[in-house]
Design a protein around this motif. Sequence first.
Motif, PDB file in Angstrom:
ATOM      1  N   ARG A   6       0.968  -1.327   0.150  1.00  0.00           N
ATOM      2  CA  ARG A   6       0.042  -0.101  -0.150  1.00  0.00           C
ATOM      3  C   ARG A   6       1.095   1.279  -0.001  1.00  0.00           C
ATOM      4  NH1 ARG A   6      -4.222   2.076   4.441  1.00  0.00           N
ATOM      5  NH2 ARG A   6      -5.083   3.820   3.076  1.00  0.00           N
ATOM      6  N   LEU A   7       1.981   1.383   0.844  1.00  0.00           N
ATOM      7  CA  LEU A   7       2.750   2.469   0.996  1.00  0.00           C
ATOM      8  C   LEU A   7       3.455   2.645  -0.762  1.00  0.00           C
ATOM      9  CD1 LEU A   7       4.219   4.409   2.684  1.00  0.00           C
ATOM     10  CD2 LEU A   7       6.207   2.694   2.829  1.00  0.00           C
ATOM     11  N   LEU A   8       3.589   1.559  -1.319  1.00  0.00           N
ATOM     12  CA  LEU A   8       4.165   1.989  -2.839  1.00  0.00           C
ATOM     13  C   LEU A   8       3.133   2.209  -3.536  1.00  0.00           C
ATOM     14  CD1 LEU A   8       6.257   1.579  -4.975  1.00  0.00           C
ATOM     15  CD2 LEU A   8       5.693  -0.648  -5.539  1.00  0.00           C
ATOM     16  N   ARG A   9       1.806   2.073  -3.442  1.00  0.00           N
ATOM     17  CA  ARG A   9       0.660   2.484  -4.199  1.00  0.00           C
ATOM     18  C   ARG A   9       0.169   3.878  -3.940  1.00  0.00           C
ATOM     19  NH1 ARG A   9      -3.622  -0.384  -2.666  1.00  0.00           N
ATOM     20  NH2 ARG A   9      -2.562  -1.829  -1.307  1.00  0.00           N
ATOM     21  N   VAL A  10       0.656   4.319  -2.466  1.00  0.00           N
ATOM     22  CA  VAL A  10       0.344   5.738  -2.337  1.00  0.00           C
ATOM     23  C   VAL A  10       1.482   6.741  -2.931  1.00  0.00           C
ATOM     24  CG1 VAL A  10       0.200   7.376  -0.298  1.00  0.00           C
ATOM     25  CG2 VAL A  10      -1.259   5.083  -0.539  1.00  0.00           C
ATOM     26  N   CYS A  11       2.701   6.251  -2.593  1.00  0.00           N
ATOM     27  CA  CYS A  11       3.952   7.084  -2.695  1.00  0.00           C
ATOM     28  C   CYS A  11       4.137   7.353  -4.418  1.00  0.00           C
ATOM     29  CB  CYS A  11       5.087   6.488  -2.191  1.00  0.00           C
ATOM     30  SG  CYS A  11       4.968   6.786  -0.322  1.00  0.00           S
ATOM     31  N   ALA A  12       3.899   6.188  -5.362  1.00  0.00           N
ATOM     32  CA  ALA A  12       4.311   6.177  -6.493  1.00  0.00           C
ATOM     33  C   ALA A  12       3.515   7.526  -7.280  1.00  0.00           C
ATOM     34  CB  ALA A  12       3.959   5.033  -7.359  1.00  0.00           C
ATOM     35  N   ALA A  45       9.175  10.711  -1.060  1.00  0.00           N
ATOM     36  CA  ALA A  45       8.539   9.679  -1.847  1.00  0.00           C
ATOM     37  C   ALA A  45       9.207   9.071  -2.700  1.00  0.00           C
ATOM     38  CB  ALA A  45       7.475  10.479  -2.528  1.00  0.00           C
ATOM     39  N   TYR A  46      10.230   9.604  -3.402  1.00  0.00           N
ATOM     40  CA  TYR A  46      11.249   8.814  -4.176  1.00  0.00           C
ATOM     41  C   TYR A  46      11.882   7.858  -3.663  1.00  0.00           C
ATOM     42  CZ  TYR A  46      15.282   8.204  -7.298  1.00  0.00           C
ATOM     43  OH  TYR A  46      16.216   7.583  -8.069  1.00  0.00           O
ATOM     44  N   LEU A  47      12.407   8.197  -2.574  1.00  0.00           N
ATOM     45  CA  LEU A  47      13.089   6.960  -1.688  1.00  0.00           C
ATOM     46  C   LEU A  47      12.490   5.810  -1.332  1.00  0.00           C
ATOM     47  CD1 LEU A  47      15.571   9.006   0.268  1.00  0.00           C
ATOM     48  CD2 LEU A  47      16.179   7.696  -1.700  1.00  0.00           C
ATOM     49  N   ILE A  48      11.026   6.356  -0.913  1.00  0.00           N
ATOM     50  CA  ILE A  48      10.262   5.110  -0.595  1.00  0.00           C
ATOM     51  C   ILE A  48       9.785   4.337  -1.520  1.00  0.00           C
ATOM     52  CG2 ILE A  48       7.844   4.808   0.433  1.00  0.00           C
ATOM     53  CD1 ILE A  48       8.194   7.279   2.064  1.00  0.00           C
ATOM     54  N   VAL A  49       9.567   4.838  -2.749  1.00  0.00           N
ATOM     55  CA  VAL A  49       9.127   4.178  -3.949  1.00  0.00           C
ATOM     56  C   VAL A  49      10.005   3.096  -4.345  1.00  0.00           C
ATOM     57  CG1 VAL A  49       9.045   4.578  -6.642  1.00  0.00           C
ATOM     58  CG2 VAL A  49       7.454   5.707  -5.091  1.00  0.00           C
ATOM     59  N   VAL A  50      11.781   3.589  -4.482  1.00  0.00           N
ATOM     60  CA  VAL A  50      12.825   2.809  -4.728  1.00  0.00           C
ATOM     61  C   VAL A  50      12.893   1.854  -3.743  1.00  0.00           C
ATOM     62  CG1 VAL A  50      15.059   2.662  -5.141  1.00  0.00           C
ATOM     63  CG2 VAL A  50      13.964   4.602  -5.983  1.00  0.00           C
ATOM     64  N   ALA A  54      12.081  -2.474  -4.189  1.00  0.00           N
ATOM     65  CA  ALA A  54      13.060  -3.544  -3.901  1.00  0.00           C
ATOM     66  C   ALA A  54      12.560  -4.401  -3.103  1.00  0.00           C
ATOM     67  CB  ALA A  54      14.218  -2.622  -3.310  1.00  0.00           C
ATOM     68  N   ARG A  55      11.807  -4.251  -2.130  1.00  0.00           N
ATOM     69  CA  ARG A  55      11.414  -4.998  -1.228  1.00  0.00           C
ATOM     70  C   ARG A  55      10.136  -6.092  -1.624  1.00  0.00           C
ATOM     71  NH1 ARG A  55       9.035  -2.663   3.893  1.00  0.00           N
ATOM     72  NH2 ARG A  55       8.951  -4.864   4.356  1.00  0.00           N
ATOM     73  N   GLU A  56       9.447  -5.677  -2.714  1.00  0.00           N
ATOM     74  CA  GLU A  56       8.546  -6.325  -3.305  1.00  0.00           C
ATOM     75  C   GLU A  56       8.947  -8.108  -3.613  1.00  0.00           C
ATOM     76  OE1 GLU A  56       5.028  -5.916  -3.739  1.00  0.00           O
ATOM     77  OE2 GLU A  56       5.254  -4.412  -2.671  1.00  0.00           O
ATOM     78  N   SER A  67      11.571   1.795 -10.956  1.00  0.00           N
ATOM     79  CA  SER A  67      11.228   2.795  -9.825  1.00  0.00           C
ATOM     80  C   SER A  67      12.544   3.825  -9.748  1.00  0.00           C
ATOM     81  CB  SER A  67      11.305   1.879  -8.540  1.00  0.00           C
ATOM     82  OG  SER A  67      12.503   1.171  -8.040  1.00  0.00           O
ATOM     83  N   ALA A  68      13.562   3.766 -10.092  1.00  0.00           N
ATOM     84  CA  ALA A  68      14.828   4.704  -9.796  1.00  0.00           C
ATOM     85  C   ALA A  68      14.670   5.914 -10.863  1.00  0.00           C
ATOM     86  CB  ALA A  68      16.183   3.977  -9.978  1.00  0.00           C
ATOM     87  N   VAL A  69      13.826   5.644 -11.797  1.00  0.00           N
ATOM     88  CA  VAL A  69      13.629   6.937 -12.846  1.00  0.00           C
ATOM     89  C   VAL A  69      12.905   7.933 -12.165  1.00  0.00           C
ATOM     90  CG1 VAL A  69      12.411   7.636 -14.950  1.00  0.00           C
ATOM     91  CG2 VAL A  69      13.634   5.349 -14.866  1.00  0.00           C
ATOM     92  N   PRO A  70      13.263   9.190 -11.989  1.00  0.00           N
ATOM     93  CA  PRO A  70      12.707  10.247 -11.102  1.00  0.00           C
ATOM     94  C   PRO A  70      11.065  10.464 -11.763  1.00  0.00           C
ATOM     95  CG  PRO A  70      14.831  10.825 -11.551  1.00  0.00           C
ATOM     96  CD  PRO A  70      14.639   9.688 -12.290  1.00  0.00           C
ATOM     97  N   GLY A  71      10.037  10.850 -10.922  1.00  0.00           N
ATOM     98  CA  GLY A  71       8.833  11.153 -11.444  1.00  0.00           C
ATOM     99  C   GLY A  71       7.853  10.086 -11.951  1.00  0.00           C
ATOM    100  N   VAL A  72       8.112   9.268 -13.087  1.00  0.00           N
ATOM    101  CA  VAL A  72       7.168   8.417 -13.472  1.00  0.00           C
ATOM    102  C   VAL A  72       7.691   7.009 -12.995  1.00  0.00           C
ATOM    103  CG1 VAL A  72       6.399   9.629 -15.308  1.00  0.00           C
ATOM    104  CG2 VAL A  72       8.380   8.208 -15.742  1.00  0.00           C
ATOM    105  N   GLY A  73       8.826   6.821 -12.640  1.00  0.00           N
ATOM    106  CA  GLY A  73       9.573   5.521 -12.131  1.00  0.00           C
ATOM    107  C   GLY A  73       8.496   4.656 -11.383  1.00  0.00           C
ATOM    108  N   GLY A  74       7.814   5.347 -10.280  1.00  0.00           N
ATOM    109  CA  GLY A  74       7.266   4.573  -9.357  1.00  0.00           C
ATOM    110  C   GLY A  74       5.766   4.061 -10.051  1.00  0.00           C
ATOM    111  N   VAL A  75       5.216   4.851 -10.960  1.00  0.00           N
ATOM    112  CA  VAL A  75       4.098   4.331 -11.806  1.00  0.00           C
ATOM    113  C   VAL A  75       4.457   3.271 -12.628  1.00  0.00           C
ATOM    114  CG1 VAL A  75       2.095   5.103 -13.144  1.00  0.00           C
ATOM    115  CG2 VAL A  75       2.883   6.868 -11.356  1.00  0.00           C
TER     116      VAL A  75
END
Length: 91
Positions: A6-12, A45-50, A54-56, A67-75
Amino acid sequence: MRRPDRLLRVCAPLELVTLAVLAANVGLLHLPAIASTVGPLHGCAYLIVVLTTAREPNADRTAVALSAVPGVGGVLALRRLAANRAPVRRG
């Protein structure tokens, strides 16, 4: 298989929105208060996404690299994780 954390789905999406706010501030407003408030939020948010990508358990190297791409990487990483989770249909 489980859904991404859930944290990833919110922070991305939060990472993407905060980057857009920072870019708009640089391009239009130049307000230091926005930069000093939204900048650290974007960084966190960037650090949390990366880290959460990695923990998934079903994250491959491509998902972590995306995920390391700034901005759109999380999505993009969320989409990759969903693709890794989806069963392959044959026939």
